[in-house]
Design a protein around this motif. Structure first.
Motif, mmCIF file in Angstrom:
data_model
loop_
_atom_site.group_PDB
_atom_site.id
_atom_site.type_symbol
_atom_site.label_atom_id
_atom_site.label_comp_id
_atom_site.label_asym_id
_atom_site.label_seq_id
_atom_site.Cartn_x
_atom_site.Cartn_y
_atom_site.Cartn_z
ATOM 1 N N LEU A 153 0.804 -1.224 0.000
ATOM 2 C CA LEU A 153 0.000 0.000 0.000
ATOM 3 C C LEU A 153 0.836 1.273 0.000
ATOM 4 O O LEU A 153 0.281 2.365 0.035
ATOM 5 N N GLU A 154 2.153 1.124 -0.059
ATOM 6 C CA GLU A 154 3.044 2.284 -0.026
ATOM 7 C C GLU A 154 2.789 3.197 -1.231
ATOM 8 O O GLU A 154 2.758 2.752 -2.379
ATOM 9 N N GLY A 155 2.531 4.467 -0.937
ATOM 10 C CA GLY A 155 2.305 5.445 -1.985
ATOM 11 C C GLY A 155 0.919 5.390 -2.611
ATOM 12 O O GLY A 155 0.639 6.097 -3.564
ATOM 13 N N LYS A 156 0.041 4.552 -2.085
ATOM 14 C CA LYS A 156 -1.311 4.425 -2.620
ATOM 15 C C LYS A 156 -2.316 4.956 -1.616
ATOM 16 O O LYS A 156 -2.110 4.888 -0.416
ATOM 17 N N ASP A 157 -3.416 5.459 -2.135
ATOM 18 C CA ASP A 157 -4.494 5.932 -1.280
ATOM 19 C C ASP A 157 -5.555 4.826 -1.219
ATOM 20 O O ASP A 157 -6.241 4.560 -2.209
ATOM 21 N N LEU A 158 -5.671 4.192 -0.082
ATOM 22 C CA LEU A 158 -6.588 3.068 0.078
ATOM 23 C C LEU A 158 -8.035 3.486 -0.150
ATOM 24 O O LEU A 158 -8.813 2.733 -0.718
ATOM 25 N N LYS A 159 -8.380 4.688 0.236
ATOM 26 C CA LYS A 159 -9.751 5.172 0.021
ATOM 27 C C LYS A 159 -10.062 5.280 -1.467
ATOM 28 O O LYS A 159 -11.156 4.935 -1.905
ATOM 29 N N GLU A 160 -9.105 5.745 -2.257
ATOM 30 C CA GLU A 160 -9.309 5.834 -3.701
ATOM 31 C C GLU A 160 -9.437 4.446 -4.318
ATOM 32 O O GLU A 160 -10.243 4.231 -5.218
ATOM 33 N N ILE A 161 -8.638 3.511 -3.846
ATOM 34 C CA ILE A 161 -8.703 2.140 -4.353
ATOM 35 C C ILE A 161 -10.085 1.556 -4.083
ATOM 36 O O ILE A 161 -10.707 0.956 -4.962
ATOM 37 N N LEU A 162 -10.567 1.733 -2.861
ATOM 38 C CA LEU A 162 -11.888 1.201 -2.518
ATOM 39 C C LEU A 162 -12.998 1.914 -3.271
ATOM 40 O O LEU A 162 -13.976 1.290 -3.682
ATOM 41 N N ALA A 163 -12.866 3.209 -3.468
ATOM 42 C CA ALA A 163 -13.880 3.962 -4.208
ATOM 43 C C ALA A 163 -13.927 3.503 -5.659
ATOM 44 O O ALA A 163 -15.010 3.345 -6.230
ATOM 45 N N ALA A 164 -12.773 3.283 -6.264
ATOM 46 C CA ALA A 164 -12.729 2.814 -7.650
ATOM 47 C C ALA A 164 -13.309 1.413 -7.758
ATOM 48 O O ALA A 164 -14.012 1.089 -8.714
ATOM 49 N N PHE A 165 -13.051 0.595 -6.779
ATOM 50 C CA PHE A 165 -13.570 -0.773 -6.777
ATOM 51 C C PHE A 165 -15.085 -0.766 -6.640
ATOM 52 O O PHE A 165 -15.784 -1.492 -7.339
ATOM 53 N N SER A 166 -15.597 0.071 -5.758
ATOM 54 C CA SER A 166 -17.043 0.081 -5.522
ATOM 55 C C SER A 166 -17.798 0.693 -6.686
ATOM 56 O O SER A 166 -18.923 0.312 -6.964
ATOM 57 N N THR A 167 -17.202 1.635 -7.405
ATOM 58 C CA THR A 167 -17.903 2.228 -8.539
ATOM 59 C C THR A 167 -17.840 1.327 -9.758
ATOM 60 O O THR A 167 -18.746 1.342 -10.581
ATOM 61 N N ALA A 168 -16.817 0.524 -9.886
ATOM 62 C CA ALA A 168 -16.711 -0.381 -11.025
ATOM 63 C C ALA A 168 -17.593 -1.605 -10.847
ATOM 64 O O ALA A 168 -18.102 -2.142 -11.817
ATOM 65 N N GLY A 169 -17.800 -2.042 -9.626
ATOM 66 C CA GLY A 169 -18.564 -3.266 -9.367
ATOM 67 C C GLY A 169 -20.011 -3.192 -9.818
ATOM 68 O O GLY A 169 -20.449 -3.990 -10.633
ATOM 69 N N PRO A 170 -20.796 -2.232 -9.368
ATOM 70 C CA PRO A 170 -22.201 -2.196 -9.758
ATOM 71 C C PRO A 170 -22.410 -1.943 -11.240
ATOM 72 O O PRO A 170 -23.334 -2.464 -11.829
ATOM 73 N N ALA A 171 -21.561 -1.162 -11.875
ATOM 74 C CA ALA A 171 -21.729 -0.888 -13.297
ATOM 75 C C ALA A 171 -21.539 -2.161 -14.108
ATOM 76 O O ALA A 171 -22.258 -2.417 -15.058
ATOM 77 N N ALA A 172 -20.569 -2.965 -13.719
ATOM 78 C CA ALA A 172 -20.335 -4.215 -14.435
ATOM 79 C C ALA A 172 -21.442 -5.217 -14.140
ATOM 80 O O ALA A 172 -21.813 -6.009 -14.990
ATOM 81 N N GLY A 173 -21.975 -5.196 -12.934
ATOM 82 C CA GLY A 173 -23.022 -6.137 -12.573
ATOM 83 C C GLY A 173 -24.388 -5.730 -13.079
ATOM 84 O O GLY A 173 -25.300 -6.545 -13.151
ATOM 85 N N ALA A 174 -24.574 -4.479 -13.458
ATOM 86 C CA ALA A 174 -25.886 -4.013 -13.891
ATOM 87 C C ALA A 174 -26.255 -4.558 -15.263
ATOM 88 O O ALA A 174 -27.412 -4.846 -15.523
ATOM 89 N N ALA A 175 -25.304 -4.697 -16.145
ATOM 90 C CA ALA A 175 -25.604 -5.162 -17.497
ATOM 91 C C ALA A 175 -26.155 -6.588 -17.500
ATOM 92 O O ALA A 175 -27.178 -6.839 -18.127
ATOM 93 N N PRO A 176 -25.533 -7.548 -16.807
ATOM 94 C CA PRO A 176 -26.111 -8.886 -16.801
ATOM 95 C C PRO A 176 -27.484 -8.918 -16.134
ATOM 96 O O PRO A 176 -28.363 -9.649 -16.556
ATOM 97 N N ALA A 177 -27.672 -8.115 -15.115
ATOM 98 C CA ALA A 177 -28.974 -8.096 -14.449
ATOM 99 C C ALA A 177 -30.031 -7.560 -15.389
ATOM 100 O O ALA A 177 -31.155 -8.061 -15.429
#
Length: 107
Positions: A49-73
Motif C-alpha cells: 500500500l506504499e504510496g497508494k491511497d486506500l480510500k481511492e482504491i476502494l472507491a474505484a472498486f465500488s464504482t466499477a462493481g455495480p456498473a459491471a453487474g448491472a448489465a447482466p442483471a
C-alpha cells in the motif's frame, strides 16, 4: 481471526483516520485490538500500500462493481420469466422421475 484479516482491517482503520499505513502503525492497531500478527504481514501490507491511497482504491472498486453487474442483471430482466418458468418445469419433471423408480430415500 487470521493475521491477514487483522492487518487488512487495521489498514482500513488507518486509512479512515488519515494516518500513514506503515508496518509500525499496522502492528500498533492490531496489538490494540488484541490480535497476534507477525511482523511479516505488517511489512507486506505496508509495502503493498506504499504510496497508494486506500480510500481511492476502494472507491474505484465500488464504482466499477455495480456498473459491471448491472448489465447482466438488465439482460436477465429482459429475458423475462420465460426462462425461469421453463427451468422450474424441468426441476419438477426431474423430481417426479425420481419417484417413478419405485424406491425412495428411506426404502
Amino acid at each position: 481471526m487470521s493475521a491477514e484479516a487483522s492487518v487488512s482491517y487495521a489498514a482500513l482503520i488507518l486509512a479512515d483516520a488519515g494516518v500513514d499505513i506503515t508496518a509500525d502503525n499496522l502492528l500498533t492497531v492490531t496489538k490494540a485490538a488484541g490480535a497476534d500478527v507477525d511482523n511479516v504481514w505488517a511489512d507486506i501490507f505496508a509495502k503493498a500500500l506504499e504510496g497508494k491511497d486506500l480510500k481511492e482504491i476502494l472507491a474505484a472498486f465500488s464504482t466499477a462493481g455495480p456498473a459491471a453487474g448491472a448489465a447482466p442483471a438488465a439482460g436477465a430482466a429482459a429475458a423475462g420469466g420465460d426462462a425461469a418458468a421453463a427451468e422450474e418445469k424441468e426441476e419438477e419433471a426431474a423430481e417426479e422421475s425420481d419417484d417413478d423408480m419405485g424406491f425412495g430415500l428411506f426404502d
